[in-house]
Structures are given as structure tokens and as C-alpha cells.
Motif scaffolding. Structure first.
Motif, mmCIF file in Angstrom:
data_model
loop_
_atom_site.group_PDB
_atom_site.id
_atom_site.type_symbol
_atom_site.label_atom_id
_atom_site.label_comp_id
_atom_site.label_asym_id
_atom_site.label_seq_id
_atom_site.Cartn_x
_atom_site.Cartn_y
_atom_site.Cartn_z
ATOM 1 N N ASP A 294 91.379 73.979 -8.518
ATOM 2 C CA ASP A 294 91.906 73.261 -9.676
ATOM 3 C C ASP A 294 90.863 72.691 -10.640
ATOM 4 N N ASP B 116 84.520 58.444 3.170
ATOM 5 C CA ASP B 116 85.910 58.183 2.785
ATOM 6 C C ASP B 116 86.121 58.558 1.313
ATOM 7 N N ALA B 117 85.189 58.084 0.473
ATOM 8 C CA ALA B 117 85.336 58.281 -0.971
ATOM 9 C C ALA B 117 85.167 59.740 -1.382
ATOM 10 N N ARG C 108 85.939 62.389 0.602
ATOM 11 C CA ARG C 108 86.781 63.294 1.391
ATOM 12 C C ARG C 108 87.658 64.208 0.536
ATOM 13 N N SER C 109 88.345 63.622 -0.458
ATOM 14 C CA SER C 109 89.250 64.430 -1.277
ATOM 15 C C SER C 109 88.493 65.502 -2.059
ATOM 16 N N SER D 65 80.014 51.477 -2.833
ATOM 17 C CA SER D 65 81.043 51.004 -1.908
ATOM 18 C C SER D 65 80.463 50.814 -0.520
ATOM 19 N N ARG E 155 82.254 54.459 4.429
ATOM 20 C CA ARG E 155 82.894 54.355 3.107
ATOM 21 C C ARG E 155 82.470 55.486 2.184
ATOM 22 N N ALA F 70 83.083 62.787 -13.646
ATOM 23 C CA ALA F 70 83.785 62.169 -12.525
ATOM 24 C C ALA F 70 82.970 62.281 -11.239
ATOM 25 N N GLU G 250 84.968 66.983 -14.965
ATOM 26 C CA GLU G 250 84.679 67.020 -13.522
ATOM 27 C C GLU G 250 83.266 66.533 -13.247
ATOM 28 N N GLU H 282 77.973 57.932 -7.199
ATOM 29 C CA GLU H 282 77.313 56.641 -7.324
ATOM 30 C C GLU H 282 78.226 55.515 -6.861
ATOM 31 N N GLY H 283 79.494 55.616 -7.204
ATOM 32 C CA GLY H 283 80.455 54.608 -6.757
ATOM 33 C C GLY H 283 80.605 54.604 -5.247
ATOM 34 N N ALA H 284 80.522 55.777 -4.645
ATOM 35 C CA ALA H 284 80.647 55.878 -3.187
ATOM 36 C C ALA H 284 79.452 55.208 -2.499
ATOM 37 N N ALA I 99 80.012 59.837 -11.265
ATOM 38 C CA ALA I 99 80.533 58.481 -11.090
ATOM 39 C C ALA I 99 80.997 58.269 -9.653
ATOM 40 N N LEU I 100 81.643 59.277 -9.090
ATOM 41 C CA LEU I 100 82.150 59.177 -7.716
ATOM 42 C C LEU I 100 81.008 59.060 -6.707
#
Lengths: 187, 187
Positions: B144, B177-178, B180-181, B165, B174, B154, B151, B160-162, B157-158
DNA sequence: GTCTATAAGAGGATAGAC
DNA sequence: GTCTATCCTCTTATAGAC
């Protein structure tokens, strides 16, 4: 006309969110509010007390925001979009990040109490977001939700990372760039 | 047996990534490397010089990493997974964040030169990730992919955010976890 | 290249007057 | 509650000897 203590908290929060925990001082707040640094110690004896009050107020504020979103929006997608709007608004055109982000990097400078509050805040937010994604599995308003817990961890990281990106580059558009794919799943 | 200048950069990088730009001092480095603070100024006249050298080395290091990933992995999913592994490894069980994350929050404390380097690093990473997602549209190894630019924003950001966290909660899990998807889209 | 010595300032914090 | 005055520590940075 907020009382002095509130004015001090407001000033401290603004400073912490734009410069980080180690990046603001009592001198900044004193200049900002118009009193002397010694007077601040009357309201907040130490910086640890101040940051605990800051986190406490922040936690309550977001709990209230989440409750209001639940009350106003019935679908998972509407709730998710409302949360994203809230984070976008809060970071004020790349000028500030969430208090949680600001404190996270300076974790070693925080008192154990505030470090605990930081964890509690993150748990609250992740739990709330997880509930949104669980609702999505029922109402189908967000595409492809396989693992609500993983989606929650990812969404919180994404929101904070997006604020950080925009702040780092001084480019408000970066926030929306980072959220675009997530928003397209919710419409 | 690295030379002293390299040892100082190593020490500064470790400190910056675990305590933030405003959270480490020449005194820390001096203790770490075993010389006096005055001697550090011989190698890096000011903290601005030091942080510029730090960002410069970091930029080159990641450019090299990305090039090696391209050389070793032919599919978009393999390249994405390799990058995620690299960020997971770099943050060392929630003990450190990427230098880019560490500097982003303290943006106002940085010299304009270093702020520029920060933007350049982010642009490089986003461009490389965007190319990975464009490849995915061709080889179909990531599910997708509608908007490679979104993308890429995102994903950065993901990542670095992970890290943030995991660091905030002192919980290495954590990070996964962040991610995984995102990882489940790439397999 | 590294040292000692030192400057000059900022930081958090306290005592005591008003 | 707010002030002045003050303390002690940390921080970045420089001068000059070795």
C-alpha cells in the motif's frame, strides 16, 4: 487575569517546549513574568517542583482533551483526526513541541518523580489511542487495523516525531507531510 | 587506538545522544577522555565548532550506511528493514537517541551553521527513504504505497519518535512496538 | 598538545528585610 | 509575596608556562 503561579507555569511551559528542559532558566521566567528570580522560589522551591507541577498540569489537560474528543466524536476516524489536529495546533507552526517530547530527551536531568509522570502521561495517551483503534476495528472508519496496541505506539511516536521534524527544520509543513499517510487511512 | 580528537568526538556524541545538546559539558568530556577542559579547546575552540564537527561526521556516517544498504539489499522491503535495524541498534536499548533527535529539541541553542547541517541531514535521509518507497511501487515488496514523499516523512518521524518513546520510558520494547505495523507492511 | 590558573558569566538556591 | 543581597557551583573560554 491568571494568578502569578499560573503565569509562571505558562511561561515555563512555553520555554520548556521551545528550548527543552535544560534550555530555560528561572532568569527567563523572571524576565517574562516581571518579577525577580528569588520570588519564583516562593512559588516553586526548586526546579524539580516546577517541572512536576508542569507535568501534572499537562497530564490533566490532555486527559480533559481526550475526554472531550470522546464526547464530541463518535467514530474512530473522527477521534483520530481530532487528536492529530490537537497536536498540530499545540505545536504552533513548528515553534513548540509537546511538553512530553521536550522532557523526553532531557530524561537524565529530570527528578525520578517527573520521570515517573512522563511515563504515566505516555501510558495514558497510548491507552486512549489504542481504544480509538479498537473502535476502528468495529466501526471500520480507519483502514487496515490489525494490531491496535501497535497502532497506538506508532501513532504516538509519529505525532511526536512529526513535531520534532517540523521543529528541527523550522518548517510547519513537515508536520502534515509526516501525518498525510495516516490521515488518508482515516477518511 | 583512535586519536584524541576522535576520542573527544566519540565522547561528545555519546553524551549528546543520551543527555541532549544542553545536557553535556566540556567537563564531562574531559573526565571521560582523561584530559583537562582547557585542552579540549585546542581541538575544538568553541562548543559550536564541536557540534558542527559532530553533525558533519554524523552526516557522512549515515550517507555511508545508506550506500551500504543499497549495495547489499536489492528490494525496497529489505532496505527499509535494514534502516530500521540500524536505528534500533543505534539507540542501544533506549540509552541513546539519534544525534539528529538530540539536536532537534535544542534547536535554539545551536549555531546557525549547525541548524543548517541538521536540516541537510534530514533532507538526505528523507530523500533516501523516499527512493526506497518509490522502488516499492515497482517491486511491490512494501504494501500500500500511495505517496512515497509522505511515506518518507512519516518513516523518518516514526523512527525518531520511536527512539524518543523508548528513551522517555526507559523501555527498549517501545521502539519495536512503534515499528511493528510498519514492519508488517514490509514482509 | 597539554597543563595550571583564571576570568566572566549563568545557573539554582537561601536569608532576611519589607 | 516580593524584594535585595549573597552564596556556591558549573560552564565556556582565554593566557601563558611547559
Amino acid at each position: 487575569m491568571p494568578d502569578r503561579k499560573t503565569a509562571l507555569l505558562d511561561s515555563a511551559e512555553r520555554a520548556a517546549r521551545s528550548r527543552g528542559f535544560d534550555g530555560f532558566s528561572y532568569a527567563d521566567m523572571a524576565r517574562d513574568v516581571g518579577i525577580r528570580t528569588a520570588s519564583i522560589h516562593y512559588h516553586f522551591p526548586s526546579k524539580a517542583d516546577l517541572s512536576a507541577a508542569l507535568m501534572s498540569r499537562y497530564h490533566e489537560s490532555f486527559a480533559e482533551i481526550c475526554a472531550q474528543i470522546d464526547a464530541r466524536h463518535g467514530t474512530a476516524s473522527a477521534r483520530l483526526i481530532a487528536l492529530i489536529d490537537c497536536y498540530r495546533l499545540a505545536h504552533g507552526d513548528a515553534q513548540r513541541v509537546c511538553l512530553c517530547v521536550a522532557f523526553s530527551i532531557s530524561r537524565e536531568s529530570l527528578s525520578t518523580q517527573v520521570a515517573g509522570q512522563l511515563g504515566a502521561f505516555r501510558t495514558m495517551m497510548r491507552d486512549w489511542i489504542e481504544a480509538v483503534f479498537r473502535l476502528a476495528q468495529t466501526d471500520g472508519t480507519i483502514a487496515d487495523v490489525a494490531d491496535p496496541a501497535a497502532e497506538a505506539a506508532a501513532t504516538l511516536a509519529l505525532l511526536e516525531g512529526a513535531q520534532l521534524s517540523a521543529r528541527a527544520e523550522n518548517a510547519p509543513a513537515r508536520f502534515d507531510d509526516a501525518l498525510r499517510s495516516m490521515l488518508s487511512r482515516a477518511s
